[in-house]
Design a protein around this motif. Structure first.
Motif, PDB file in Angstrom:
ATOM      1  N   LEU A   1       0.803  -1.222   0.000  1.00 42.30           N
ATOM      2  CA  LEU A   1       0.000   0.000   0.000  1.00 42.30           C
ATOM      3  C   LEU A   1       0.836   1.273   0.000  1.00 42.30           C
ATOM      4  CD1 LEU A   1      -2.761  -1.169   2.490  1.00 42.30           C
ATOM      5  CD2 LEU A   1      -2.977  -0.906   0.012  1.00 42.30           C
ATOM      6  N   THR A   2       2.139   1.157   0.248  1.00 44.03           N
ATOM      7  CA  THR A   2       3.004   2.346   0.222  1.00 44.03           C
ATOM      8  C   THR A   2       3.664   2.546  -1.135  1.00 44.03           C
ATOM      9  OG1 THR A   2       4.838   1.031   1.112  1.00 44.03           O
ATOM     10  CG2 THR A   2       3.474   2.259   2.695  1.00 44.03           C
ATOM     11  N   GLN A   3       3.356   1.691  -2.101  1.00 45.20           N
ATOM     12  CA  GLN A   3       3.911   1.849  -3.447  1.00 45.20           C
ATOM     13  C   GLN A   3       3.334   3.106  -4.105  1.00 45.20           C
ATOM     14  OE1 GLN A   3       2.878  -1.798  -5.398  1.00 45.20           O
ATOM     15  NE2 GLN A   3       4.496  -2.988  -4.409  1.00 45.20           N
ATOM     16  N   ALA A   4       4.052   3.607  -5.077  1.00 50.61           N
ATOM     17  CA  ALA A   4       3.583   4.794  -5.793  1.00 50.61           C
ATOM     18  C   ALA A   4       2.234   4.540  -6.458  1.00 50.61           C
ATOM     19  CB  ALA A   4       4.622   5.208  -6.836  1.00 50.61           C
ATOM     20  N   GLU A   5       2.068   3.320  -6.987  1.00 51.76           N
ATOM     21  CA  GLU A   5       0.783   2.904  -7.549  1.00 51.76           C
ATOM     22  C   GLU A   5       0.327   1.652  -6.808  1.00 51.76           C
ATOM     23  OE1 GLU A   5       0.222   3.016 -11.869  1.00 51.76           O
ATOM     24  OE2 GLU A   5       2.318   3.693 -11.994  1.00 51.76           O
ATOM     25  N   PRO A   6      -0.352   1.831  -5.693  1.00 48.12           N
ATOM     26  CA  PRO A   6      -0.749   0.673  -4.896  1.00 48.12           C
ATOM     27  C   PRO A   6      -1.801  -0.165  -5.612  1.00 48.12           C
ATOM     28  CG  PRO A   6      -1.750   2.661  -4.036  1.00 48.12           C
ATOM     29  CD  PRO A   6      -0.784   3.099  -5.088  1.00 48.12           C
ATOM     30  N   PRO A   7      -1.896  -1.438  -5.284  1.00 48.01           N
ATOM     31  CA  PRO A   7      -2.883  -2.314  -5.924  1.00 48.01           C
ATOM     32  C   PRO A   7      -4.302  -1.946  -5.519  1.00 48.01           C
ATOM     33  CG  PRO A   7      -1.798  -3.452  -4.121  1.00 48.01           C
ATOM     34  CD  PRO A   7      -1.070  -2.157  -4.292  1.00 48.01           C
ATOM     35  N   SER A   8      -5.246  -2.290  -6.393  1.00 44.96           N
ATOM     36  CA  SER A   8      -6.661  -2.109  -6.062  1.00 44.96           C
ATOM     37  C   SER A   8      -7.273  -3.406  -5.552  1.00 44.96           C
ATOM     38  CB  SER A   8      -7.443  -1.636  -7.301  1.00 44.96           C
ATOM     39  OG  SER A   8      -7.424  -2.632  -8.317  1.00 44.96           O
ATOM     40  N   ALA A   9      -6.464  -4.489  -5.495  1.00 45.51           N
ATOM     41  CA  ALA A   9      -6.942  -5.776  -4.987  1.00 45.51           C
ATOM     42  C   ALA A   9      -5.777  -6.545  -4.390  1.00 45.51           C
ATOM     43  CB  ALA A   9      -7.592  -6.593  -6.106  1.00 45.51           C
ATOM     44  N   LEU A  10      -6.058  -7.277  -3.326  1.00 47.68           N
ATOM     45  CA  LEU A  10      -5.059  -8.120  -2.672  1.00 47.68           C
ATOM     46  C   LEU A  10      -5.603  -9.553  -2.617  1.00 47.68           C
ATOM     47  CD1 LEU A  10      -4.031  -5.867   0.357  1.00 47.68           C
ATOM     48  CD2 LEU A  10      -2.733  -6.248  -1.760  1.00 47.68           C
ATOM     49  N   LEU A  11      -4.849 -10.481  -3.173  1.00 50.43           N
ATOM     50  CA  LEU A  11      -5.179 -11.896  -3.131  1.00 50.43           C
ATOM     51  C   LEU A  11      -4.226 -12.545  -2.141  1.00 50.43           C
ATOM     52  CD1 LEU A  11      -6.773 -14.305  -4.176  1.00 50.43           C
ATOM     53  CD2 LEU A  11      -5.248 -14.387  -6.168  1.00 50.43           C
ATOM     54  N   CYS A  12      -4.758 -13.012  -1.023  1.00 48.99           N
ATOM     55  CA  CYS A  12      -3.933 -13.439   0.107  1.00 48.99           C
ATOM     56  C   CYS A  12      -3.880 -14.959   0.209  1.00 48.99           C
ATOM     57  CB  CYS A  12      -4.485 -12.859   1.409  1.00 48.99           C
ATOM     58  SG  CYS A  12      -4.715 -11.070   1.358  1.00 48.99           S
ATOM     59  N   ALA A  13      -2.711 -15.490   0.553  1.00 45.78           N
ATOM     60  CA  ALA A  13      -2.522 -16.935   0.604  1.00 45.78           C
ATOM     61  C   ALA A  13      -3.387 -17.599   1.659  1.00 45.78           C
ATOM     62  CB  ALA A  13      -1.048 -17.260   0.851  1.00 45.78           C
ATOM     63  N   THR A  14      -3.702 -16.892   2.747  1.00 41.48           N
ATOM     64  CA  THR A  14      -4.534 -17.447   3.806  1.00 41.48           C
ATOM     65  C   THR A  14      -5.494 -16.385   4.324  1.00 41.48           C
ATOM     66  OG1 THR A  14      -3.089 -16.826   5.645  1.00 41.48           O
ATOM     67  CG2 THR A  14      -2.616 -18.934   4.538  1.00 41.48           C
ATOM     68  N   ASP A  15      -6.539 -16.836   4.997  1.00 40.64           N
ATOM     69  CA  ASP A  15      -7.452 -15.889   5.640  1.00 40.64           C
ATOM     70  C   ASP A  15      -6.744 -15.083   6.711  1.00 40.64           C
ATOM     71  OD1 ASP A  15      -9.570 -16.677   4.092  1.00 40.64           O
ATOM     72  OD2 ASP A  15     -10.592 -17.823   5.649  1.00 40.64           O
ATOM     73  N   SER A  16      -5.849 -15.719   7.432  1.00 40.97           N
ATOM     74  CA  SER A  16      -5.129 -14.996   8.486  1.00 40.97           C
ATOM     75  C   SER A  16      -4.364 -13.820   7.893  1.00 40.97           C
ATOM     76  CB  SER A  16      -4.181 -15.937   9.226  1.00 40.97           C
ATOM     77  OG  SER A  16      -4.904 -16.930   9.942  1.00 40.97           O
ATOM     78  N   MET A  17      -3.687 -14.049   6.770  1.00 47.08           N
ATOM     79  CA  MET A  17      -2.981 -12.952   6.109  1.00 47.08           C
ATOM     80  C   MET A  17      -3.969 -11.882   5.649  1.00 47.08           C
ATOM     81  SD  MET A  17       0.009 -14.844   3.875  1.00 47.08           S
ATOM     82  CE  MET A  17       1.067 -13.389   3.797  1.00 47.08           C
ATOM     83  N   ALA A  18      -5.128 -12.302   5.154  1.00 44.86           N
ATOM     84  CA  ALA A  18      -6.127 -11.347   4.678  1.00 44.86           C
ATOM     85  C   ALA A  18      -6.658 -10.486   5.820  1.00 44.86           C
ATOM     86  CB  ALA A  18      -7.271 -12.091   4.001  1.00 44.86           C
ATOM     87  N   LEU A  19      -6.858 -11.084   6.995  1.00 47.68           N
ATOM     88  CA  LEU A  19      -7.345 -10.314   8.135  1.00 47.68           C
ATOM     89  C   LEU A  19      -6.303  -9.290   8.578  1.00 47.68           C
ATOM     90  CD1 LEU A  19      -9.086 -13.154  10.181  1.00 47.68           C
ATOM     91  CD2 LEU A  19     -10.183 -11.377   8.795  1.00 47.68           C
ATOM     92  N   GLY A  20      -5.031  -9.683   8.521  1.00 51.56           N
ATOM     93  CA  GLY A  20      -3.973  -8.727   8.817  1.00 51.56           C
ATOM     94  C   GLY A  20      -3.933  -7.610   7.792  1.00 51.56           C
ATOM     95  N   ALA A  21      -4.153  -7.964   6.513  1.00 48.28           N
ATOM     96  CA  ALA A  21      -4.165  -6.953   5.454  1.00 48.28           C
ATOM     97  C   ALA A  21      -5.308  -5.969   5.660  1.00 48.28           C
ATOM     98  CB  ALA A  21      -4.291  -7.635   4.091  1.00 48.28           C
ATOM     99  N   MET A  22      -6.434  -6.449   6.156  1.00 50.60           N
ATOM    100  CA  MET A  22      -7.579  -5.563   6.408  1.00 50.60           C
ATOM    101  C   MET A  22      -7.218  -4.467   7.418  1.00 50.60           C
ATOM    102  SD  MET A  22     -11.030  -7.854   6.515  1.00 50.60           S
ATOM    103  CE  MET A  22     -11.918  -8.223   5.000  1.00 50.60           C
ATOM    104  N   ARG A  23      -6.446  -4.845   8.413  1.00 55.16           N
ATOM    105  CA  ARG A  23      -6.036  -3.836   9.394  1.00 55.16           C
ATOM    106  C   ARG A  23      -5.145  -2.788   8.742  1.00 55.16           C
ATOM    107  NH1 ARG A  23      -2.671  -4.629  15.092  1.00 55.16           N
ATOM    108  NH2 ARG A  23      -2.292  -2.415  15.412  1.00 55.16           N
TER     109      ARG A  23
END
Length: 335
Positions: A233-255
């Protein structure tokens, strides 16, 4: 029904055939074994466990060895897996035991202690690695085992797995179909086979779509997802979607997304994998994927019993489809 002799007489089979069918030996035809098991269930026949253990020299125990980092032993995925596996084993008079082993050079000591001490009849290996010394050791000594997951290990062995590569390929294309052109993959450590396959599926979809393949690897935990998403998310052009290997990673990404004033499902799409209970109750509810874990647990139990009975592992390999579960965190691209 009180005796093996009565059950054999009712079925018109020899006592030896009925006994070997109940004990899961691979030399009994599948149809015959199923007929015997159904009759035993209907009549309420239960083998004399003490006599069977003495006769076969077995413990009537199957062990799952869970490689667990400190503080990560209560993963919901494995709790459900234990329940379904244990229930299926119990139907055949077996107990399931769980042992935690810290990943690393001492992990094989746990396996040797179990086997050399004759503390179990079969082992269920989970969280398989691409280079997996556990599979080599168990194969070399000829000990019955079944794995949840595949490996680069060339020799045949019994396993159940989900088609994670196809699932992540399809999920990535689902995102491109919603208009996303910058999609990030939060990958689990590539030493694990599941992570490698999911990463490969994502990368293949991005090549097919003619889009860049943006991947950041971290631990398959909430903290790992939080860190990896923060970098994305700190990239100059951040992604508009995140595909996460696990739900746990996705929940962390949500924060990480919330801390930047963004809303998952509106400003950025997020997809996980595992369908853990928390996924349905996150805010917003997490879109995810699922290999039906209860059915997987039952198959692991059945395969373990068959291997104890001498069944050929080459006949016991399953790769099952993964179900996509759309929820509110799945959003269309903006702008």
């Amino acid at each position: 029904m009180s005796s093996l002799r009565e059950l054999a007489r009712m079925l018109g089979l020899s006592i030896t055939t009925v006994s070997r069918a109940l004990d899961g030996y691979g030399d009994v035809a599948v149809a015959t074994r199923e007929r015997v098991l159904a009759a035993a269930e209907t009549t309420g026949y239960r083998p004399n466990s003490a006599a069977r253990r003495l006769r076969r020299g077995l413990t009537e125990i199957v062990t799952m060895v869970l490689p667990a980092e400190p503080g990560h032993f209560n993963e919901p995925l494995y709790i459900e897996l234990l329940r379904s596996t244990g229930e299926r084993l119990a139907q055949q008079g077996y107990d399931l035991t769980l042992i935690a082993a810290l990943p690393g050079p001492d992990e094989l000591k746990t396996y040797r202690r179990l086997i050399e001490g004759r503390r179990t009849d079969a082992i269920i290996v989970v969280r398989t690695r691409r280079e997996d010394a556990r599979l080599r050791y168990l194969t070399d000594i000829g000990f019955p085992f079944v794995a949840m997951g595949r490996s680069d290990f060339a020799e045949p062995y019994a396993y159940v797995d989900g088609d994670g590569e196809a699932a992540f390929h399809d999920a990535a294309l689902r995102l491109t179909g919603l208009g996303h052109r910058r999609i990030g993959h939060l990958a689990a450590p590539s030493a694990f086979t599941f992570a490698h396959l999911r990463r490969s599926g994502f990368a293949r979809a991005m090549r097919e779509a003619g889009l860049p393949s943006e991947i950041i690897e971290d631990s398959a935990t909430e903290a790992g997802g939080y860190r990896a998403a923060g970098v994305m998310l700190t990239q100059a052009e951040p992604p508009s979607a995140l595909l996460c290997a696990t739900d746990s990673m996705a929940l962390g990404a949500m924060r990480a997304v919330r801390e930047r004033g963004l809303v998952a499902g509106r400003d950025i799409a997020i997809i996980g994998h595992d369908n853990i209970p928390a996924a349905a109750f996150s805010d917003p509810a997490l879109a995810t994927m699922e290999l039906p874990i209860a059915a997987t647990g039952r198959r692991l139990a059945e395969m373990a019993l068959a291997r104890i009975g001498g069944a050929d592992p080459r006949d016991m390999t399953e790769i099952n489809p993964v179900e996509f579960i759309p929820r509110a965190s799945l959003g269309e691209a903006r702008g």
